[in-house]
Design a protein around this motif. Structure first.
Motif, PDB file in Angstrom:
ATOM      1  N   HIS A 177      67.894  -3.877  63.737  1.00 43.47           N
ATOM      2  CA  HIS A 177      66.928  -4.057  62.475  1.00 43.47           C
ATOM      3  C   HIS A 177      67.717  -3.582  61.160  1.00 43.47           C
ATOM      4  N   HIS A 187      67.537  -1.303  59.000  1.00 44.49           N
ATOM      5  CA  HIS A 187      67.915  -0.337  58.009  1.00 44.49           C
ATOM      6  C   HIS A 187      69.295   0.153  57.983  1.00 44.49           C
ATOM      7  N   HIS A 215      71.894   1.272  60.238  1.00 47.43           N
ATOM      8  CA  HIS A 215      72.184   0.389  61.372  1.00 47.43           C
ATOM      9  C   HIS A 215      73.136  -0.744  60.714  1.00 47.43           C
ATOM     10  N   HIS A 239      58.604  -0.151  64.699  1.00 46.26           N
ATOM     11  CA  HIS A 239      59.319   0.564  63.635  1.00 46.26           C
ATOM     12  C   HIS A 239      59.640  -0.110  62.476  1.00 46.26           C
ATOM     13  N   ASP A 249      65.797   1.694  67.144  1.00 45.25           N
ATOM     14  CA  ASP A 249      64.936   2.964  66.718  1.00 45.25           C
ATOM     15  C   ASP A 249      63.784   2.548  67.348  1.00 45.25           C
TER      16      ASP A 249
HETATM   17 ZN   LIG Z   1      65.383   2.626  61.686  1.00 48.43          ZN
END
Ligand SMILES: [Zn+2]
Length: 259
Positions: free
Chosen positions: A55, A57, A60, A111, A133
């Motif tokens: 994902h 974020h 990451h 998330h 996550d």
């Molecule tokens: Zn995250």
């Protein structure tokens, strides 16, 4: 059967970037920071062969660009939207092949809306799940973009995988998650045992992950919102009157957010 060597590369304060190695090559999952990954690859004399992203974020994805500078032409697999520097955008139900293993893509919104997980079911001694996550050891990710209902649906998809699936999540949140789980299910004996084991591992400086899905099903309250014990506890805490499992899940998540 392929023997993969899987190691956590610690990053930031509590992230794990996963390195899956085979025959001198490495797949890196969620490189939020390039420096510790480059160090790991050099130390173990591994060549980067692919990057998998769960994902968008920053913790990451922020290492992708530097890794691709050092290892040009590296394929970067990731979700359809938001993430930078993805070369192969994936959707739910697609399968990619790396190291002679088929890797299934599972959409797990909650998330974030773009969140995907990678499931390796063949050619390894037991199945592997890289879930970013979404599912944590003893807990689940916060709802930044998706609804409680979306997260519950995503966790049900994961719960339906084989019980011996090894769950590779992206943070060392286990002890605080289990501390919360203990407030929800204080009488859960497997949970008590798990807390002792996790404390011991942290005291020894070891990661508490991966965990086995079977243990998550027995001790992680976010996979247990269909159980009487969890429901009774959430209803008592949240003073829910009229509820469905999705309401229990939403209240449980809220309870953890405020914990
Ligand atoms: Zn995250």
């Amino acid at each position: 059967m392929i023997m993969l060597s899987i190691s956590p590369i610690p990053a930031f304060s509590d992230n794990y970037i996963w390195c899956v190695a085979h025959n001198g090559e490495a797949i890196i999952v969620d490189p939020g920071d390039a420096a510790p990954v480059l160090k790991h690859l050099e130390h173990h004399q591994l060549k980067l062969s692919a990057i998998l992203i769960t994902h968008h974020h920053y913790d990451h994805v922020d290492g992708i660009a530097s890794l691709c500078e050092r290892y040009p032409q590296t394929p970067v697999y990731g979700p359809q939207n938001h993430c930078p520097n993805i070369t192969q955008r994936l959707s739910h139900g697609q399968t990619i092949s790396l190291f002679d293993c088929n890797i299934d893509v599972i959409a797990v919104p909650g998330h974030t809306l773009d969140h995907i997980a990678y499931y390796v079911s063949d050619n390894t001694p037991n199945p592997l799940l890289f879930c970013g996550d979404t599912l944590f050891a003893g807990g689940c990710g916060r709802l930044f973009e998706g609804t409680a209902e979306q997260m519950l649906t995503s966790l049900r998809l994961i719960s339906a995988l084989p019980a011996n699936t090894a769950v590779y999540c992206a943070h060392e949140y286990t002890l605080s998650n289990l501390h919360f789980a203990n407030s929800v299910e204080p009488e859960n004996e497997q949970l008590q045992q798990r807390i002792q084991q996790a404390k011991q591992r942290r005291a020894d400086g070891l990661p508490t992950v991966p965990s086995e899905l079977a243990l998550e099903l027995l001790t992680n309250p976010f996979l247990r919102t269909g159980k009487n014990t969890v429901q009774a506890s959430v209803i008592a805490h949240s003073e829910l009157k009229c509820w469905k499992e999705k309401d229990i899940f939403a209240s449980l998540r809220k309870w953890k957010d405020d914990f």
